[in-house]
Scaffold this active site. Structure first.
Site, short mmCIF file in Angstrom:
data_model
loop_
_atom_site.label_atom_id
_atom_site.label_comp_id
_atom_site.label_asym_id
_atom_site.label_seq_id
_atom_site.Cartn_x
_atom_site.Cartn_y
_atom_site.Cartn_z
N THR A 196 49.18 84.07 -45.51
CA THR A 196 49.77 84.20 -46.85
C THR A 196 48.95 83.45 -47.92
O THR A 196 48.25 82.51 -47.61
CB THR A 196 51.23 83.67 -46.84
OG1 THR A 196 51.22 82.32 -46.39
CG2 THR A 196 52.11 84.51 -45.95
N PRO A 197 49.10 83.87 -49.19
CA PRO A 197 48.32 83.27 -50.28
C PRO A 197 49.07 82.11 -50.95
O PRO A 197 50.21 81.81 -50.60
CB PRO A 197 48.18 84.44 -51.24
CG PRO A 197 49.47 85.16 -51.11
CD PRO A 197 49.93 84.99 -49.68
N PRO A 223 49.79 79.48 -43.87
CA PRO A 223 49.86 79.47 -45.33
C PRO A 223 48.50 79.12 -45.90
O PRO A 223 47.62 78.64 -45.18
CB PRO A 223 50.86 78.34 -45.62
CG PRO A 223 50.75 77.42 -44.45
CD PRO A 223 50.34 78.26 -43.27
N ALA A 278 39.27 91.65 -50.48
CA ALA A 278 38.06 91.37 -49.69
C ALA A 278 38.43 90.78 -48.32
O ALA A 278 37.93 91.24 -47.29
CB ALA A 278 37.16 90.40 -50.46
N GLU A 297 49.02 93.40 -47.92
CA GLU A 297 49.48 93.37 -49.33
C GLU A 297 48.34 92.76 -50.11
O GLU A 297 48.15 91.54 -50.09
CB GLU A 297 50.75 92.52 -49.46
CG GLU A 297 51.97 93.06 -48.73
CD GLU A 297 52.62 94.22 -49.45
OE1 GLU A 297 52.23 94.53 -50.59
OE2 GLU A 297 53.51 94.84 -48.86
N ARG A 325 53.79 86.07 -66.16
CA ARG A 325 54.50 85.34 -65.10
C ARG A 325 53.48 84.60 -64.25
O ARG A 325 52.40 85.12 -63.96
CB ARG A 325 55.27 86.36 -64.24
CG ARG A 325 56.22 85.71 -63.27
CD ARG A 325 57.25 86.70 -62.82
NE ARG A 325 56.65 87.81 -62.10
CZ ARG A 325 56.85 88.07 -60.81
NH1 ARG A 325 57.64 87.31 -60.09
NH2 ARG A 325 56.29 89.11 -60.24
N GLU A 428 40.68 92.35 -60.98
CA GLU A 428 41.87 91.54 -61.21
C GLU A 428 41.48 90.27 -61.98
O GLU A 428 40.62 89.52 -61.52
CB GLU A 428 42.39 91.14 -59.83
CG GLU A 428 43.84 91.22 -59.64
CD GLU A 428 44.21 90.82 -58.21
OE1 GLU A 428 43.35 90.46 -57.40
OE2 GLU A 428 45.42 90.87 -57.94
N PHE A 430 43.65 87.73 -62.82
CA PHE A 430 44.40 86.63 -62.21
C PHE A 430 44.45 85.40 -63.13
O PHE A 430 44.22 84.27 -62.70
CB PHE A 430 43.83 86.28 -60.84
CG PHE A 430 44.88 86.41 -59.76
CD1 PHE A 430 45.54 87.61 -59.56
CD2 PHE A 430 45.23 85.32 -58.97
CE1 PHE A 430 46.52 87.74 -58.59
CE2 PHE A 430 46.22 85.44 -58.00
CZ PHE A 430 46.85 86.65 -57.81
N SER A 488 60.25 93.62 -58.76
CA SER A 488 60.31 93.33 -57.33
C SER A 488 61.68 92.78 -56.93
O SER A 488 62.23 91.92 -57.61
CB SER A 488 59.22 92.32 -56.99
OG SER A 488 59.31 91.98 -55.65
P1 NAP Z 1 42.74 85.02 -50.29
O1 NAP Z 1 41.61 84.16 -50.66
O2 NAP Z 1 42.46 86.34 -49.69
O3 NAP Z 1 43.62 84.15 -49.29
C1 NAP Z 1 44.83 84.63 -48.72
C2 NAP Z 1 45.05 83.96 -47.38
O4 NAP Z 1 44.00 84.34 -46.50
C3 NAP Z 1 45.00 82.43 -47.46
O5 NAP Z 1 45.92 81.90 -46.53
C4 NAP Z 1 43.58 82.13 -47.04
O6 NAP Z 1 43.45 80.85 -46.48
C5 NAP Z 1 43.40 83.18 -45.96
N1 NAP Z 1 42.01 83.48 -45.63
C6 NAP Z 1 40.92 83.42 -46.42
N2 NAP Z 1 39.83 83.78 -45.72
C7 NAP Z 1 40.25 84.07 -44.46
C8 NAP Z 1 39.60 84.50 -43.25
N3 NAP Z 1 38.29 84.72 -43.21
N4 NAP Z 1 40.34 84.68 -42.16
C9 NAP Z 1 41.67 84.47 -42.19
N5 NAP Z 1 42.35 84.07 -43.29
C10 NAP Z 1 41.64 83.88 -44.40
O7 NAP Z 1 43.71 85.28 -51.50
P2 NAP Z 1 44.36 84.23 -52.49
O8 NAP Z 1 43.32 83.82 -53.47
O9 NAP Z 1 45.07 83.15 -51.73
O10 NAP Z 1 45.50 85.10 -53.19
C11 NAP Z 1 45.26 85.85 -54.33
C12 NAP Z 1 45.13 87.31 -53.95
O11 NAP Z 1 46.29 87.72 -53.25
C13 NAP Z 1 45.05 88.21 -55.16
O12 NAP Z 1 44.07 89.20 -54.97
C14 NAP Z 1 46.43 88.83 -55.23
O13 NAP Z 1 46.48 90.06 -55.90
C15 NAP Z 1 46.77 88.94 -53.79
N6 NAP Z 1 48.23 89.04 -53.61
C16 NAP Z 1 48.75 90.24 -53.24
C17 NAP Z 1 50.12 90.38 -53.11
C18 NAP Z 1 50.73 91.70 -52.72
O14 NAP Z 1 51.91 91.71 -52.38
N7 NAP Z 1 50.00 92.81 -52.73
C19 NAP Z 1 50.97 89.30 -53.36
C20 NAP Z 1 50.40 88.09 -53.74
C21 NAP Z 1 49.02 87.97 -53.85
P3 NAP Z 1 43.04 79.57 -47.34
O15 NAP Z 1 43.74 79.68 -48.67
O16 NAP Z 1 43.54 78.46 -46.53
O17 NAP Z 1 41.56 79.62 -47.50
#
Ligand code: NAP
Length: 528
Positions: A196-197, A223, A278, A297, A325, A428, A430, A488
């Protein structure tokens, strides 16, 4: 302090300790002062037992095996809130093993028994909504009122799936031969890995864990390293509610190592991920060797389309809510505001006036509506997008730079004359930047809106019922808000199309993600 080799390796794995955007030493001494509110809140949380810093494996709170930790910062001040265990592959493998063992008994409980445990968890989440909200504000930065709102929203998924647990029906199919009976069962898929993010530290977890536990699955949650404290507090409340040891585990730290361990394990039957497109693509590819079920997601690029016939007030309020938000840090945030020719100038003026009233500040300060961005990298991204737009002819109507508060605060920004060749139209943002894009006809609006690889949320503002239907159906998006900016809810399916993801969360559809369908053909035993 001189670190041993093992510790050095683990620290390199836990990015937070080496990330320049968070390293406390890089924060000025003035900005490191934690506000009195934040300090007293963190002391209160520590005393309440909800400020957990160890991982949860097999029902026990444990340090990382090599004793390394990650620092969790308050993004509003840069101050360190806590040091949490920095875990990796070994801890994750143990969490998977405990989850697998717990699955054998948890999946055999009756739906009613699982439902009661989930209901108790919901009650505890609600009873502790203030503390959980404070934790969210401390580690993520959103205003306290919004954070408490996230707790209510996040908890609603646990309540909903406590109820839905009892409504998982199979089928009896009219047989193709008179000596057979054909049955369909829905069974829990098994151990689930949930990644999760940071932008919704509680809700992104409960949207996954609620339906998983309700179905009879067990879960290993990872998380974000930026916001693990809310997840750990929620897990503590799950234990208090009677979620048995191993049914819910939490490991955090080295994301790629934890991800690899979850993805390569044949015992993990499903990966559910919320985060960037990504990383989602990487996880999807890595799930192939063990053929896991995958729910994703991912990121969005939401259009908010304002037609000439819209009610201006409704369009301004709806777009403001959809854009700002969480300081623009949600996957469903309006990323592009498409405004029709006839209403463009009026909308730009009224919208800018509304944005000007937003209050930027520490989330604990009364009246704050815009907290900080999560880190320096987020600020740099926003700054580079704004520079790119301005260099290509866009005009800043409001904001357009870092806020005088410093740290990672950015001014709520409105930019007009944005066109499709600018980065902010394609990616995005963000962050709290609203780009206004002009269009002439309904066909133009649909074409521009769909001209993206993303397909999560879209918003339209119009007073025409016919147009609402036409445009809603033509938009290549998983969610459409008509004259609504916040759409939502736990009772409706949430999820994207195209490269915004796979699967749905919330509602009865969200439960299907955690089931296998089994067909049983019963022959007549007395047949000669
Ligand atoms: P992120 O960098 O992809 O990270 C999400 C999760 O993945 C974090 O727990 C991260 O860990 C983990 N992660 C990163 N690299 C990984 C790997 N190689 N292997 C396994 N896990 C890995 O995204 P974010 O910056 O936290 O969140 C923002 C993004 O989430 C935005 O693009 C947003 O649009 C998207 N989002 C989508 C939704 C939806 O419902 N569609 C809802 C909320 C957010 P660490 O943080 O510990 O590095």
């Amino acid at each position: 302090m001189v670190l041993g080799a093992a510790a050095r390796v683990a620290i390199v794995g836990c990015r937070r300790l080496v990330s320049s955007s968070h390293a406390p030493l890089l924060v000025s001494s003035q900005s490191r002062q934690m506000s009195t509110d934040a300090r007293s809140v963190s002391e209160k949380l520590r005393n309440s037992g909800l400020l957990r810093t160890q991982g949860l494996i097999g029902g026990k709170w444990i340090d990382s095996y090599d004793k390394t930790t990650i620092k969790v910062n308050n993004p509003a001040t840069g101050e360190i809130v806590a040091d949490v265990a920095c875990m990796g592959v070994k801890e994750t493998n143990d969490a998977i093993a405990s989850s697998y063992e717990a699955f054998q008994s948890w999946s055999r409980l009756t739906a009613g028994e699982r439902s009661k445990v989930l209901r108790r968890w919901f009650d505890l989440l609600v009873a502790h909504k203030e503390e959980l909200g404070q934790l969210i504000t401390l580690e993520q930065g959103k205003p306290l009122k919004e954070a408490i709102g996230e707790v209510a929203y996040g908890a609603s998924f646990i309540e909903y799936y406590a109820e839905e647990a009892k409504r998982v029906y199979g089928d009896i199919i009219p047989p193709n031969s008179s000596d057979r009976r054909l049955l369909v069962l829905k069974q829990p898929i098994g151990v689930v890995g949930a990644i999760t993010p940071w932008n919704f530290p509680l809700a992104m977890i409960t949207r996954k864990v609620g339906p998983a536990l309700a179905s009879g699955c067990t879960v290993v949650v990872k998380p974000s390293e930026l916001t693990p404290l809310t997840a750990l507090a929620a897990a503590e409340l799950a234990l208090q509610a009677g979620v048995p040891p191993g049914a819910l585990n939490v490991v955090m730290g080295n994301a790629p190592e934890i991800g690899d361990a979850l993805l390569s394990s044949p015992q993990v039957r499903k990966i559910t991920f919320t985060g960037s497109t990504a990383v989602g693509k990487k996880l999807m590819a890595a799930a192939a060797p063990t053929v896991k079920k995958v729910s994703l997601e991912l990121g969005g690029n939401a259009p908010s389309i304002i037609f000439d016939d819209a009610n201006l007030d409704v369009a301004v309020k709806g777009t403001l809510a959809a854009k700002f938000r969480n300081s623009g840090q949600t996957c469903v945030c309006a990323n592009r505001v498409l405004v029709q020719d006839g209403i463009y100038d009026k909308f730009a003026e009224a919208f800018s006036e509304a944005v000007q009233k937003l209050e930027v500040g520490d989330g604990f300060k009364e009246g704050t509506t815009q907290g900080p961005l999560i880190n320096d990298a987020a600020i740099q991204k926003v700054e580079s997008f704004v520079q790119d737009a301005v260099s290509k002819g866009a005009k800043v109507l409001l904001g357009g730079k870092k806020h005088s508060l410093g740290m990672t605060f950015y001014e709520p920004t409105v930019i007009r004359d944005v066109t499709s060749n600018m980065i902010m139209s394609k990616e995005e943002i963000f962050g709290p930047v609203a780009p206004l894009i002009r269009f002439k006809t309904e066909e133009d609006a649909i074409r521009i809106a769909n001209d993206t690889i993303a397909g999560l949320a879209a918003y339209i503002f119009t007073n025409s019922v016919q147009r609402s239907w036409r445009v809603s159906e033509a938009l290549e998006y998983g969610l459409v808000g008509v004259n609504e900016g916040i759409i939502s809810t736990e009772v409706a399916p949430f999820g994207g199309v195209k490269q915004s993801g796979l699967g749905r969360e919330g509602s009865k559809y969200g439960m299907d993600e955690y089931h296998e369908i089994k067909y049983i053909c019963m022959g007549d035993m007395n047949r000669q």
